[in-house]
Write an enzyme that holds these catalytic residues in place. Structure first.
Site, PDB file in Angstrom:
ATOM      1  N   HIS A   1       1.186 -11.954   1.701  1.00  0.00           N
ATOM      2  CA  HIS A   1       0.684 -11.515   1.018  1.00  0.00           C
ATOM      3  C   HIS A   1      -0.267 -12.814  -0.024  1.00  0.00           C
ATOM      4  O   HIS A   1      -1.779 -12.810   0.571  1.00  0.00           O
ATOM      5  CB  HIS A   1       0.983 -10.775  -0.535  1.00  0.00           C
ATOM      6  CG  HIS A   1       0.601  -9.446   0.179  1.00  0.00           C
ATOM      7  ND1 HIS A   1      -0.699  -8.460  -0.196  1.00  0.00           N
ATOM      8  CD2 HIS A   1       1.292  -8.116   0.064  1.00  0.00           C
ATOM      9  CE1 HIS A   1      -0.904  -7.192   0.438  1.00  0.00           C
ATOM     10  NE2 HIS A   1       0.824  -7.301   0.255  1.00  0.00           N
TER      11      HIS A   1
ATOM     12  N   TYR B   1       0.538  -1.168  -0.005  1.00  0.00           N
ATOM     13  CA  TYR B   1       0.219  -0.143   0.291  1.00  0.00           C
ATOM     14  C   TYR B   1       0.880   1.122   0.025  1.00  0.00           C
ATOM     15  O   TYR B   1       0.734   1.920   1.104  1.00  0.00           O
ATOM     16  CB  TYR B   1      -1.348   0.286   1.211  1.00  0.00           C
ATOM     17  CG  TYR B   1      -1.967  -1.851   1.316  1.00  0.00           C
ATOM     18  CD1 TYR B   1      -1.614  -2.237  -0.039  1.00  0.00           C
ATOM     19  CD2 TYR B   1      -2.369  -1.636   2.444  1.00  0.00           C
ATOM     20  CE1 TYR B   1      -2.363  -3.725   0.406  1.00  0.00           C
ATOM     21  CE2 TYR B   1      -2.795  -3.049   2.761  1.00  0.00           C
ATOM     22  CZ  TYR B   1      -2.889  -3.464   1.617  1.00  0.00           C
ATOM     23  OH  TYR B   1      -3.597  -4.535   2.086  1.00  0.00           O
TER      24      TYR B   1
END
Length: 178
Positions: A124, A56
């Site tokens: 992730h 992000y």
């Protein structure tokens, strides 16, 4: 602790609803100020788990959370994810679970979040180019959760739990890239 909470891993207490920080704007200005207000309000409303990631904004989201909340109130769990990196050649984000990349993202995340340790660190997605066994050998509390839609890939993933790395293999995978 909210009455509707539970423990993650036996001792990390969290409420039943977390906050995903992925969509918070991080660029300077009124949008960032609004993002900081949102995060602070989430904590005021009893949110005890906030999820961020290196992906992000290349760490900008982690920095925003630290700006908004550090020093962190007792009982707040900031969790971050690693394992996606920007390609130097193309600039595109891609899975990258190489030990040296994960180590760098973990260490830089600690600095950005202004903390000494990650209470909960997530990967992730499993990078198919890194052996799923290296992850299992790192710690008895690592729980890879690979997904697939193919039986052959599923069987390969599940077989990793039975693979034991030699000390030499572990040392080679743990060593910095040269």
């Amino acid at each position: 602790m909210a009455a509707d909470g539970f423990a993650i891993g036996g001792d990390l207490r969290v409420g039943r609803l977390g906050f995903g920080a992925m969509h918070l704007p991080t660029a300077a200005g009124s949008a960032r100020d609004g993002a900081i207000a949102v995060v602070r309000r989430a904590v005021e409303l009893g949110v005890t788990l906030i999820d961020t990631a290196y992906l992000y904004g290349g760490g900008a989201n982690e920095e925003l959370l630290a700006e908004a909340l550090h020093p962190y109130p007792p009982g707040l769990l900031i969790t971050t994810k690693v394992g996606v990196a920007r390609s130097a050649a193309t600039g595109e984000w891609r899975l990258d679970g190489r030990p040296e990349v994960l180590r760098e993202q973990v260490e830089r995340g600690l600095v950005r979040l202004r903390t000494e340790r990650h209470a909960l660190l997530q990967l992730h997605r499993v990078d198919p180019g890194v052996p799923l066994a290296w992850l299992l050998a790192r710690s008895p509390v690592i729980l890879p959760i690979p997904g697939t839609s193919r039986i052959a890939h599923l069987e390969e993933n599940v077989a990793a739990r039975h693979l034991r790395l030699t000390p030499e293999q572990r040392a080679r995978l743990d060593a910095p890239a040269t």
